[in-house]
Structures are given as C-alpha cells and as structure tokens.
Motif scaffolding. Structure first.
Motif, short mmCIF file in Angstrom:
data_model
loop_
_atom_site.label_atom_id
_atom_site.label_comp_id
_atom_site.label_asym_id
_atom_site.label_seq_id
_atom_site.Cartn_x
_atom_site.Cartn_y
_atom_site.Cartn_z
N TRP A 354 81.32 48.42 80.39
CA TRP A 354 81.59 47.92 79.05
C TRP A 354 82.79 46.98 79.03
O TRP A 354 82.77 45.95 78.33
CB TRP A 354 81.81 49.10 78.10
N LEU A 355 83.82 47.31 79.77
CA LEU A 355 84.99 46.42 79.82
C LEU A 355 84.60 45.06 80.40
O LEU A 355 85.03 44.01 79.91
CB LEU A 355 86.10 47.05 80.67
N GLU A 356 83.78 45.08 81.44
CA GLU A 356 83.33 43.83 82.04
C GLU A 356 82.48 43.03 81.05
O GLU A 356 82.58 41.80 80.97
CB GLU A 356 82.54 44.13 83.31
N SER A 357 81.62 43.72 80.31
CA SER A 357 80.78 43.04 79.33
C SER A 357 81.61 42.39 78.23
O SER A 357 81.31 41.28 77.78
CB SER A 357 79.80 44.03 78.70
N ILE A 358 82.67 43.06 77.79
CA ILE A 358 83.54 42.48 76.77
C ILE A 358 84.19 41.21 77.29
O ILE A 358 84.24 40.19 76.60
CB ILE A 358 84.61 43.50 76.33
N ARG A 359 84.68 41.27 78.51
CA ARG A 359 85.32 40.08 79.07
C ARG A 359 84.30 38.94 79.28
O ARG A 359 84.62 37.78 79.09
CB ARG A 359 86.02 40.41 80.39
N HIS A 361 81.46 38.37 77.46
CA HIS A 361 81.00 37.80 76.20
C HIS A 361 82.14 37.47 75.25
O HIS A 361 81.99 36.60 74.40
CB HIS A 361 80.04 38.78 75.51
N GLY A 362 83.24 38.18 75.37
CA GLY A 362 84.32 38.01 74.40
C GLY A 362 85.49 37.19 74.91
O GLY A 362 86.47 37.02 74.19
N GLY A 363 85.41 36.71 76.14
CA GLY A 363 86.48 35.87 76.65
C GLY A 363 87.61 36.65 77.29
O GLY A 363 87.63 37.88 77.31
N GLU A 364 88.56 35.91 77.81
CA GLU A 364 89.64 36.51 78.60
C GLU A 364 90.74 37.13 77.75
O GLU A 364 91.52 37.94 78.24
CB GLU A 364 90.26 35.44 79.51
N LYS A 365 90.82 36.72 76.47
CA LYS A 365 92.01 37.10 75.69
C LYS A 365 91.72 38.03 74.52
O LYS A 365 92.66 38.48 73.86
CB LYS A 365 92.70 35.83 75.17
N SER A 366 90.45 38.30 74.23
CA SER A 366 90.16 39.18 73.11
C SER A 366 90.78 40.56 73.34
O SER A 366 90.58 41.16 74.40
CB SER A 366 88.65 39.32 72.91
N PRO A 367 91.52 41.10 72.37
CA PRO A 367 92.17 42.41 72.55
C PRO A 367 91.15 43.54 72.60
O PRO A 367 90.15 43.52 71.87
CB PRO A 367 93.07 42.53 71.32
N ILE A 368 91.41 44.54 73.46
CA ILE A 368 90.49 45.67 73.64
C ILE A 368 91.25 46.97 73.42
O ILE A 368 92.33 47.18 73.98
CB ILE A 368 89.90 45.68 75.07
N LEU A 369 90.65 47.84 72.62
CA LEU A 369 91.17 49.20 72.46
C LEU A 369 90.10 50.18 72.92
O LEU A 369 88.98 50.18 72.40
CB LEU A 369 91.54 49.49 71.00
N MET A 370 90.42 51.00 73.91
CA MET A 370 89.51 52.05 74.37
C MET A 370 89.75 53.31 73.55
O MET A 370 90.86 53.86 73.55
CB MET A 370 89.73 52.32 75.86
N VAL A 371 88.71 53.75 72.84
CA VAL A 371 88.82 54.92 71.96
C VAL A 371 87.98 56.04 72.54
O VAL A 371 86.74 55.97 72.56
CB VAL A 371 88.34 54.56 70.54
N GLN A 372 88.63 57.09 73.05
CA GLN A 372 87.89 58.24 73.57
C GLN A 372 87.55 59.17 72.40
O GLN A 372 88.41 59.84 71.85
CB GLN A 372 88.67 59.01 74.65
N THR A 373 86.26 59.13 72.02
CA THR A 373 85.81 59.98 70.93
C THR A 373 85.62 61.42 71.43
O THR A 373 85.65 61.68 72.64
CB THR A 373 84.50 59.45 70.34
#
Length: 969
Positions: A354-359, A361-373
């Motif tokens: 998922w982290l790789e997919s965000i980078r 499709h969402g570019g190098e700078k989009s902020p990411i927050l990992m939320v462990q539900t």
C-alpha cells in the motif's frame, strides 16, 4: 586576465580563414577584416581561464568559445557593436555581465556552465535567442528592451523568480523546466506571442498543479493563460478544497475512520464500499482549520485490480493519504460474512504494497499517515517498522480504535497540519468563475453527463471568459470533478458524476463475469444495465475501452481480462505451444518491489484485439504488424517475459511493449534484462543515454555489481535509431556527436525541401482547378501541408534546444534560424494560397454537376451531411470504381431498409420511397449508387430510434464507404 586579440589567437595556433562564414564552419580558426581587426574567432579545449574583450575585439561578429572547461571568467570591457553570435556553452563560467552595448547581438548560448549571476543591462534590439540551461541561476531579470527576443531556454537551473521589465512581445518559446519557481511575473499575460511554455517540475505553490503539464515536453501555455485570465478578474475566492484519500484492504475500517471524523457512530455491519467518494468533511468537523470554509472530499480506495484503471482520474498528488491497516485476523469474520460481494481474486495486501501504491499514484511528496485500526485487540496488534518513516515513504503512524475512541485527536491534528503545510494550493487564491462552475456541476446530482455545448453554456453562466472553456474542462478532468475523453463516440460527452460512473463500472464488471470468463455480450449488458439506450451503451463501452478495462473480441462482444481463466486450453493452448517454440526471449521486465495490479489488466486490454483468443489472465499470444509475440507474467517471480521471433527485426515492437509497461506502471522501480538473469534499472539506462549519444561504445555495471553490459544492446528500448547503434554515426575530431546532429539537420532540411515541392505542386494544381470540388480537395491537402510545416518547425526548435550542448563546429546552431525562416516563408506561401482558394469554397455545394445538384435537392439533408456527400460523390467520380461492388452496396441498402421498414421513422421511409421512384432517372450504376448513399446517412440521424443491429450494420457500411473500401478496385 588575458586579452582576446590577434596575439592570443596566433599563440593558440588558430588557422586564419577567409570569411566569417568559414570560421563558423571550422573550429580553431579566426578571420580578420580589411582593417586587420578580428571579425570571427573560434576555439575549444584551450587552457585559458580568464579572458577580457577590449578594443582589439570590438569588431567581432562571431565568437565561439564553447567547450573550454578551463574558462571561468569572461569580461566585456568595451561595447560590441557588431557581435551577432556568441557561444559560451560547456565552460565553467560562474558570472557574466552584458552591460555595455550589444546592438547586433542575435543569439547567445550559455548552457552547461556554473553561472550564478547573469546581468542584462540596457537594450538588446536584435537579440532573438538566449539559452542559459543547465546552470545555477536563482533569478533571471531582463531589465531593458528585448523587442525581437523569441526563444528563452533556462531549464535545469535553480530559478526561484523570473522577471522582465518591458513586454517581451516577440517571445514564442519559454522553457523553464526543472527549476524552483515560486511565482510567475505579474505581467506574465503580456506575453502576447507566446506559443510554447514548459514549466515541468516547478513548485509554483500559488497555482494548481493540474494546469501545469506533468510531461517533460508538455506545453502548459494554453491552460495557464486561461487560468491567469480568470484569476486577473480580482473577484477571487480562497481555495478551501482538498482531498483525503483512505486506502487499505477490504473491511479494515476505512469507512469507520471517516464516520468517526464526522462525529458519527461506526456501524459494525457497515456495508462494503466500492472505491468511491464516501463523503465530505467541513469546518464543523475540523474547526481549527485556518480557512473560513472547508471542503475536504473523502475517498475510499480498495485493492481490487479494477480500481486502479478507473481511479487514476481521481487520485491526486495534492492529497492527504491515510493507510488503514490491521492484523488480518481482526477482519476474517467480516470478510467471511461479505465473501459473496468481495471480488473473487482480491488479495490481502501488505503494508509495503500500500505504501508503494501511494507513492506510485500519489507522488513523492503526498503526506501519509498509517492508522492501525482495531488497536484495542492487544493479542493481534502488530509492530510498526521504523523504516516506514524514512524515504521514500516518510509515513507517520498512530494507533486507532473506533470502539474505544482513541487515536482520534492525533488523526485530526495530522490532517490539520498537513492541510496547512503540505498541500501547496490549499488556502491560495482561486478564480471565482472556476469555483462557480464546479459548484454548479456538483450540485446537480441527477445529471450524470452533459454535452460539450452544455458545458460551454455552464462556463458562460460561471462567467468564464470566451475561449477559456477548453482549459476549464481540462482542469476539471485532471482534478476528477468530471471525466472526459477526446476520442470517437466520447468527445461530445462529459461525465459529471464520477461516483455514478464508477458504480456503473462495478455493476458491469464484477464476480458475475467469472463463470463467463470475462465475456460481455449484448445480452449481459442489457441484463445488468437495462436502462441504457443504444447510444449510451456504445459510449459506455468506448469509455471502458479507454479505461483499458476491456477489449473487443468480436463485433459486440468484449472481454474483461481480470476474469479470464488462469490457463489456455484446447486449440489456443496448441497454438501457444507451437508458436512458443519458434520464439526467443527478447527481454524480461520486473519490479523491485511490486508490480502494480493494473499492469496486466491494462496490457491485455490494449493488445487483446490483436490476438485470436490466445489470452489468459497472466499472458497473451498476439500478432502485430505481421510479428508474433508472447507476453507472460510469472507471478512467483513477479516478472514479465516478452518473446519474439528469433531472426526477425522486431526491435520496434520490443520498444513499444517496453514503453507500454513503463506507461502502465509509471516506471515503478522497473528493471530490464536481455537474458532473464542479469538486470539493469530503467533509471540507470536513462542516465547512460546522453553519454551513449556521444560514444556508442559505452559499458556499465548491471544490478548484480559484477556483469558488464553494453548500452547499445538496450538502445532500442530508449527509442534510439538503429543506424546510430550500428555505427552509422561516428565520432569525429573534437566534436563528439557532431555528425549525428548534422544528420538530423540534413534530414530536417530535406523534409523542408519536400514540403516546398508539395507546395509548388499544389500551387500549380490550384491554377488549373476550375472545378470547385477540386478546389475543395486542394483546401484539405493544404490544411495537412500546413500541419506538416508546423510539425517540422517544432522539430527544428526541439533540436536547437536539446542538442546545442553537443554541437561541434561542423554543425553550429546558426543553421537553425535559417531553417526556421524557410519554414516560416513556406507557411506564409500556404496562407496566401489558401486565401486564393477561399473565395470559391462557399460555392462548392452550388456548383456540382447537374446530376449531383438534383441529388442534393432530393436528399434534403443537413449542411454537415451535404459536405460529407460532396466528398463521397467526388471520390466515386474520380475513383476507378467497381460497378459490381457499387451494385452490391445498392442491394445491401435495399435489403437493409426492406427488412427493417416497419421500425424506421416516417422521415426515412418517405425518403426511401422518393429515392426509389427517382431511381429510374439514373440509368448508370454510379448514379443509382449515389442515390442510395444518403439513405445510410439518414439512418444515422436516428441513432436512438434504431435497434442495436441495424445501427451497427448501417455504421459499418458508412465507415467502409468513407474509407474507400467499397467502390475502389
């Protein structure tokens, strides 16, 4: 400091030549005028580090000091009243001043130095081109007058600001790629002649990224100009719109996160969401936000393969991303409950995926927050890997529990902080007209699509300036507000409700297709989407094909590749086995982390129509341009193998397939191998491309750190000419690559000469074209020629811009203006010729042959159709026509109408009767053929009233007629 004078040029051993022109063509030379003054000097690779130009150099017209890596300082101590061409590229200059007087200076080449300061003081009345690419400039100011300046190239600097005091009224091309621009000049709209603007890779935080092309060669001028026109109206608003995108595996609690943020209860039995916008957060939910209002659109993206093809339009590089994840054990009960509606092949994806997919499709700078539900489930809680906080993810992390309520404050703080610090365009000025247009479209929830004419009307209502409609549509399309394709069947339809559109895709492409092996026919379509009209169905099919979710297997039957069987069987398997034995591995393609799920679905959709049922879920056997090819994905190795004929020259096909992989995966950690064992990264190959152009005999270390590979063996993947790879362009003297550029210049020159010949032929033809139909045909040819000239002109500019750094003395850039002048003169000739013909075009329909005039009166059709019929009749008259084929078409039309007579509109049946009655007046087959053709166009006017079969048969006949497939021998 060393003076540049006659003593120095003799000391350097330069050859004295007889003219400026000769010096321009030969390096290490000079020319003296009748007074014994230096008029032209050229030398490279000398040891001089500091030069000054004093009175002895004041008569210089041409100065070529390129490729002197020791040269760090150059000073003009006197005015240079005659200097026209100055070449200082590929030196080590750190500062340069043009402040004394250069009234004749036309072109200045400064690329690839170390310039940090560049001063232009005074007026430069003749200057046409400045190339300062590849330096270290942080600012660039033009304080004087530059009335003739047409080309500015300053890519790959560190420019934060660009300023010009007086209007650059002649500027046509401005290249500012790969800089650090924070804003554009206030007077930017004064660039009245600008045609091409490159702004790729610039921050420009006050502008929305969607109006700047994300293509290295993309022209941003049209969209930017239209946006700035709207922004200049002064009644702007503050942009309070942003996206919050929640990704993660199915049933991990993505919707719960949204509901908790809204202050609502999380429903344990929440229904499964299908990758759509699930709502919006406003100021009441995040009251601490600094803007007066807030429109934070929340999207929920799952992991199914189908999502990536549709959601590429909604994903954004200017969004906040939340990755919801948990131990799979926590969601097993929910997934078991929902297994009937979950996609059959949905996989449980890792956090890294998922982290790789965000980078990706969402570019190098989009902020990411990992939320462990489900963090309250202590037994199943997972540890976080601290490396996720490092490059390339830079992800933050929190624990979250919807049932216990903890983690909510941290989640809100993250969103607020990132909105105000890392979403560049949030809080900036935004045109009120654009805002009004968006609100109008989004408020009409009942309308799912509109026509272009309706969109133009909405733009008018939003007070967008006339001519700005196209740029507004492009902006809305890129932001995911609407979906639009400028393709056949789709180019008049704008889908204004992406949620509705996505839902229709899921209704059509889902688990029901598994037993059908992905096959979609008319009956299935009507079953799942019964309310679609024939026209709507055709548009939707065209949309799915453009999304690359399906391909056409045969007429009115389509395949959705993700539901294909896992293996081939029967005759297809036998054909695969026999073909495979005749092929060899051309190359392997792999991804160091993960292959994006969309790659095989989209690739099969792109090439499926070239195959005779030789496709399965992870591969395809197809033939294109007479060349057989097998592409196969080996899931256990995460590798794509490409097999082509052993002895055929199929490098063009290999290049095409490689580019398809790169395009579909966005180059995500891509690696290539020629033997399936030794790999090289695509980025590594790109780095060697420039060096290879200078010397084809380049080697480099493979990924294993041991194997030496030749760049030339991979050159066709980079699209380099085979003649270059095979040694057709050699290194000569001190100008590596110079003959390659000469070859391109020769090709461009030859191309212009051919265009001139075409123009001369058409000019003679226009003199003899007394018949208006022939003049009409000439008009079409002239239009194409005008486009060819424009393309050639752009190629000249591209070559001038991109290869100046490599030019040797035998191919200096003075050729480019000469070629441009030829192209411009040629274009002017075409314009004049068009004007001569223009007067007659309005009379084309009134000056047909007597027979055709009578036909037009009988047909009583629209003006648009009249023009099509005129061209069709002209083809029939001029072609070597096959009477048997024409008679066959007449019979087809008669049969078609007779079989469906009862269901046709009255207007068609009456016209058919009238034409049949008139048929006796036309004794020849050609006359009867012409008489019947309008019936086909008449039928096409009633597309909604016609059945699926009747419409498609009619359309096929008309397309064959237009393509000349029917009546040409």
């Amino acid at each position: 400091m060393t003076k540049l004078d006659l003593e120095l040029v003799k000391k350097l051993g330069l050859s004295e030549l007889k003219s400026v022109e000769e010096v321009r063509r030969k390096n290490d030379s000079y020319y003296l005028n009748a007074k014994g003054k230096l008029c032209a000097v050229s030398f490279s690779n000398k040891e001089e580090s500091a030069l000054t130009l004093e009175e002895e150099a004041a008569d210089l017209e041409h100065l070529y000091l390129a490729e002197n890596p020791a040269l760090t300082t150059l000073e003009f101590e006197v005015a240079m009243p005659k200097l026209k061409l100055l070449y200082l590229n590929n030196c080590e200059l750190s500062s340069l001043s043009f402040s004394i007087g250069f009234p004749e200076l036309q072109q200045v080449y400064l690329q690839n130095n170390q310039l940090k300061n560049l001063d232009w003081t005074g007026d430069f009345p003749a200057l046409q081109l400045i190339d300062g690419s590849g330096n270290q400039l942080s600012g660039f100011n033009l304080n004087g007058s530059f009335p003739e300046l047409a080309y500015l190239f300053f890519q790959k600097n560190q420019l934060q600001q660009f300023y010009f005091a007086q209007p650059l009224s002649a500027l046509e091309t401005l290249d500012l790629r790969e800089n650090q621009l924070q804003a554009l000049p206030d007077n930017f709209l004064s660039l009245s002649s600008l045609k091409t603007l490159y702004l790729y890779k610039n921050p420009l935080p006050s502008l929305p990224k969607e109006i700047i092309s994300n293509d290295n060669r993309g022209n941003s001028w049209e969209s930017l100009r239209a946006y700035l026109v709207e922004l200049s109206k002064k009644d702007n608003v503050i942009n309070d719109r942003a996206k919050l995108i929640i990704v993660g595996n199915g049933r991990v609690g993505k919707t719960c996160i949204y509901r908790i943020l809204k202050g609502e209860r999380c429903e344990p039995e929440q229904s499964y969401t299908h990758g759509i916008q699930i709502g919006q957060l406003n100021k009441t939910h995040l009251p601490e936000v600094k803007t007066d209002q807030l429109q934070l659109c929340v999207w929920d993206f799952g992991g199914q393969e189908i999502f990536y093809a549709t959601h590429q339009f909604f994903l954004s590089k200017e969004a906040i991303y939340i990755l919801a994840w948990t131990n799979e054990k926590n969601v097993v009960p929910h997934r078991e409950r929902d297994k009937a509606i979950l996609p059959i092949d949905e996989k449980w994806r890792s956090r890294e995926y998922w982290l790789e997919s965000i980078r990706l499709h969402g570019g190098e700078k989009s902020p990411i927050l990992m939320v462990q539900t489900h963090s309250d489930c202590a037994d199943n809680k997972l540890l976080i890997d601290p490396s996720y906080a490092q490059a390339p993810y830079h992800a933050q992390y929190i624990d979250f529990s919807a049932t216990k309520g903890y983690g909510l404050n941290e989640l809100r703080d993250f969103i607020l902080d990132k909105l105000q610090t890392e979403i560049p365009f949030f809080g900036q000025l935004f045109p009120r007209s654009y805002q009004s247009l968006i609100e109008t479209i989004e408020s009409d929830l009942e309308t799912t699509s509109i026509t272009l004419a309706r969109f133009d009307s909405l733009c008018q209502g939003a007070r967008i300036s006339p001519g700005g409609e196209k740029a507004a549509l492009e902006y809305l399309n890129k932001t995911g507000t609407v979906v639009y394709f400028n393709k056949p069947l789709l180019n008049n339809t704008i889908f204004t409700n992406p949620n509705w559109l996505t839902k229709q895709v899921y209704l059509l492409i889902n688990n029901k297709l598994k037993p059908r092996e992905g096959r979609i026919d008319l009956a299935y379509f009507q079953e799942v989407l019964p309310d679609f009209s024939t026209a709507e169905r055709e548009r939707f099919i065209a949309l799915l094909k453009n999304f690359e979710l399906i391909f056409e297997e045969k007429v009115q039957e389509y395949i959705a590749p993700q539901y294909l069987p896992n293996t081939l069987s029967g005759m297809a398997k036998s054909l695969y086995n026999s073909t495979f034995n005749s092929l060899k591995l051309a190359f392997s393609f792999r991804f160091t982390r993960f292959m994006p799920d969309n790659v095989m679905v989209n690739f099969l959709s792109r090439y499926g129509s070239y195959s005779n049922k030789g496709y399965w879920k992870n591969g395809i056997l197809f033939s294109k341009d007479g060349q057989s090819c097998i592409v196969e994905y080996v899931e256990s190795e995460d590798t794509l193998g490409v097999y082509t004929a052993k002895y055929a020259d199929n490098e063009a096909l290999q290049h095409e397939i490689c580019q398809a992989f790169l395009d579909l995966s966005k180059g995500s950690s891509a690696e290539l191998s020629l033997d399936g064992q030794t790999y090289v990264s695509w980025q590594q190959l790109l780095q060697y491309q420039e060096a290879y152009l200078q010397n084809p005999e380049q080697q480099f270390l493979a990924k294993d750190g041991k194997s030496l590979l030749w760049v030339k063996d991979f050159a066709h993947f980079l699209g380099l000419e085979s003649s270059l790879r095979k040694g057709g362009i050699a290194k000569v003297g001190k100008t590596p690559g110079s003959l390659g550029i000469e070859k391109e210049l020769a090709g461009l020159t030859e191309n212009l000469e051919l265009l001139i010949e075409k123009k001369n032929v058409l000019e003679k033809a226009s003199i003899l074209a007394y018949d208006e139909e022939k003049k009409f045909a000439l008009k079409i040819q002239l239009g194409q020629l005008e486009k060819d000239i424009s393309d050639s002109r752009q190629k000249i500019l591209n070559l001038q811009r991109d290869t100046t750094a490599f030019l040797g003395k035998e191919a200096q850039p003075f050729h480019f203006p000469d070629l441009l002048q030829v192209a411009d003169r040629l274009n002017e000739d075409i314009k004049r010729l068009e004007q001569k013909l223009e007067q007659g075009f309005g009379a084309v329909l009134n000056q047909l042959s007597a027979q055709d005039q009578q036909l037009i009166k009988i047909i009583d059709t629209s003006e648009a159709h009249q023009k099509e019929l005129v061209q069709m009749f002209a083809q029939a008259d001029q072609a070597d026509a096959s009477e048997a084929q024409m008679q066959d078409v007449i019979q087809q039309i008669n049969t078609l109408v007779a079989e469906h007579f009862a269901e046709l509109p009255d207007a068609i049946t009456q016209r058919w009767k009238a034409l049949n009655a008139k048929a006796a007046d036309y004794t020849d087959v050609k006359g009867k053929f012409k008489l019947k053709i309008p019936i086909i166009l008449g039928l096409l006017d009633y597309e909604k009233e016609l059945s699926w079969d009747l419409r498609n048969v009619t359309k096929q006949i008309w397309n064959d007629l237009k393509a000349g497939k029917i009546f040409f021998k």
